[in-house]
Design a protein around this motif. Structure first.
Motif: not given
Ligand SMILES: Nc1ncnc2c1ncn2[C@@H]1O[C@H](COP(=O)(O)OP(=O)(O)OP(=O)(O)O)[C@@H](O)[C@H]1O
Ligand SMILES: [Mg+2]
Lengths: 251, 269
Positions: B156-176
């Motif tokens: 589960m840790q792996l799964l959510f790590l991956y999912r949250y990386i996408f969340v982080l990248l999505d938010e990040g690219s939107r802000m940029v």
């Protein structure tokens, strides 16, 4: 069947940062009713809706689902009864593929695995998104995401459906399909929206929120005829009800 | 490297895993077992081994070719992270100066040999992990791990790590993007803007994570994610896990590259 009743009694809620989002809301929605919650941006619609499945715990007052208050012990049961479609579909879709997202609820509620596939297909077909089944959730268009979020909630067949601006990203055809779909849904529905034309199609009753309080609660048609009330909540009369002399003459 | 391209990479990897080659169709468990075997065998060599390692390239090359993966693309990804390893391995030639053989008149120190050995091993192992992901998919790997009785909490840790990386990248690219659209210049943002944007990004991600958690609870999440997939171990999977590990053991015991080299020499003579 009294268990599809939603009752909110003298509800107050303040966010961590001190924003008083809900300031004394009460209403009772009985079985099979379809109710619209409207109001300006920031009026507190989403906050109110989050109370209905226990996502937010009220600071004061109580929420009753099916004649009993929501308690910690009942949370699981309440969440199965109350299907919630969140305002932002990105929050709702957290699994790798569309299929997994829609299967998430049924799997958690212990549906036997040989029925999962059929259940997922049915829910996706209902929102017209069957062909998205194997796509990755991160790469859908906003409207597609919306359709899948709704399917993911329908898949658990909730008794009460709570939707937060369900059609804000949909194209006209998808919007129409959603309205038709919701019409077939005979259980209790609570819909937060700015789309008053949709309200006319779906909800005989409307509750208007302003600054965290109920300023009107009653028959949708009557409320929409009260221009002062609409203006106060940054709303406009549904297009269908607006008098339009020029077009009127042509008819 | 910018945030958008990292996101595109992650999506591209996901896309690669959706292809339909014989390798993609193998049971993820078969691929995981073979890859783990591969990694352990490669790591088990002594630190001065170079030539025996060469034959191990057979495995990644086989996968790359039969899964029709973009070789150069994946290679670049491995190269991008290699500086970290080089930084660690570079201490070998500095501290281990004893000469172990002479090549074309120059003495080669043991340090350089182990440096090269580390690099090769890094390429083999990192490459094979990347290939495993590209021909299987992150979620399929997670799901297979779950089936293989890896503790669910870890999966589960792996799964959510991956999912949250996408969340982080999505938010990040939107802000940029938002910043770029409003800054009216292509100059890089100043330290101050960057700092406050980073802080904002963190807050947004925490918010998002909270809301996603909320959505999960709303659909009956009770601490474990079950994924519904019918995976079956077929004859081809059995063959895959039977053949490759045996080959790895043979290549570990006998220096194939050496043998082939000698064979070539004999033929040439
Ligand atoms: N997480 C939060 N933290 C602090 N304040 C919040 C948070 N979410 C909402 N608010 C505040 O609470 C109030 C009600 O917000 P809410 O999201 O319920 O409005 P809404 O009626 O759904 O608006 P909209 O039509 O824009 O969706 C607003 O003043 C908002 O600024
Ligand atoms: Mg809202």
């Amino acid at each position: 069947m009294s268990h599809h009743i939603v009752e909110v009694k003298d509800l107050y809620f303040t966010y961590h940062d001190g924003t008083p989002a809900i300031r004394g809301v009460s209403f009772r929605i009985t079985h099979g009713e379809s109710v619209a919650v409207v109001g300006a941006n920031g009026a507190g619609k989403s906050t109110l809706l989050h109370h209905l499945n226990g996502s937010i715990v009220p600071k004061h007052g109580e929420v009753r689902i099916g004649d009993y208050p929501i308690t910690k012990e009942r949370l699981k049961e309440v969440r199965r009864t109350v299907g919630m479609v969140f305002q932002n579909p990105d929050d709702q879709l957290f699994m790798p593929r569309v299929f997994d997202d829609v299967a998430f609820g049924p799997l958690n509620y212990g549906l036997p695995s040989n029925e999962i596939e059929a259940r997922v297909d049915k829910a996706l077909a209902e929102v017209g998104a069957l062909d998205l089944k194997n796509r990755s959730s991160t790469r859908l268009s906003a409207g597609e995401k919306r359709a899948v979020s709704i399917a993911s909630v329908l898949a658990v067949s909730p008794d009460i459906l709570v939707l937060d601006e369900p059609n804000s990203d949909l194209d006209p055809r998808a919007r129409r399909r959603l309205i038709e779909l919701l019409k077939t849904f005979k259980h209790t529905k609570i819909i937060a929206t700015h789309d008053l034309d949709m309200v006319l199609d779906l909800c005989p009753r409307t509750i208007i929120l302003a600054e965290g309080k109920v300023i009107a609660d009653g028959n949708s048609l009557e409320i929409f005829n009260n221009e002062k009330l609409l203006k106060r909540s940054n709303l406009e009369k549904p297009l269908r009800m607006q008098e339009c002399p020029d077009f009127g003459k042509q008819k | 490297m910018n945030i958008g391209s990292v996101r595109d990479d992650a999506l591209y990897m996901d896309e690669l895993s959706q292809k339909n080659s014989p390798i993609h169709r193998l049971d993820p468990r078969a691929k995981i077992i073979a890859s783990v075997f591969f990694i352990f065998t490669v790591l088990s060599f002594n630190r001065y081994e170079i030539f025996a390692l060469i034959s191990f390239f057979a495995f990644p090359v086989f996968l790359l070719v039969s899964a029709e993966l973009p070789v150069w693309y994946l290679m670049k990804k491995v190269i991008i992270i290699s500086p970290v390893v080089i930084l660690i391995a570079i201490f070998n030639p500095i501290f281990d100066r004893e000469a172990i053989f002479v090549l074309a008149g120059t003495e080669i120190s043991a340090g350089w040999v182990s440096f090269l050995s580390i690099l090769i091993r890094f390429f083999l192992t990192a490459g094979s992990v990347l290939i495993l992901l590209a021909c299987t998919g992150f979620y399929e790997v997670c799901m297979a791990l779950e089936r293989m009785r890896v503790p669910p909490i870890f999966v589960m840790q792996l799964l959510f790590l991956y999912r949250y990386i996408f969340v982080l990248l999505d938010e990040g690219s939107r802000m940029v993007r938002a910043h770029a659209l409003r800054s009216f210049s292509d100059k890089h943002m100043g330290m101050k803007t960057f700092g406050s944007m980073l802080g904002n990004l963190l807050l947004r991600t925490v918010d998002r994570a909270e809301r996603i958690n909320c959505a999960m609870l709303a659909r009956g999440f009770a601490g474990s994610v079950t994924m519904h997939r019918r995976i079956k171990f077929r004859a081809s999977d059995v063959l895959f896990v039977a053949l490759w590990p045996v080959l790895f053991i043979l290549m570990r015991k006998y220096n194939f590259s050496g043998l082939i080299g000698n064979l070539l020499l004999v033929i040439v003579k």
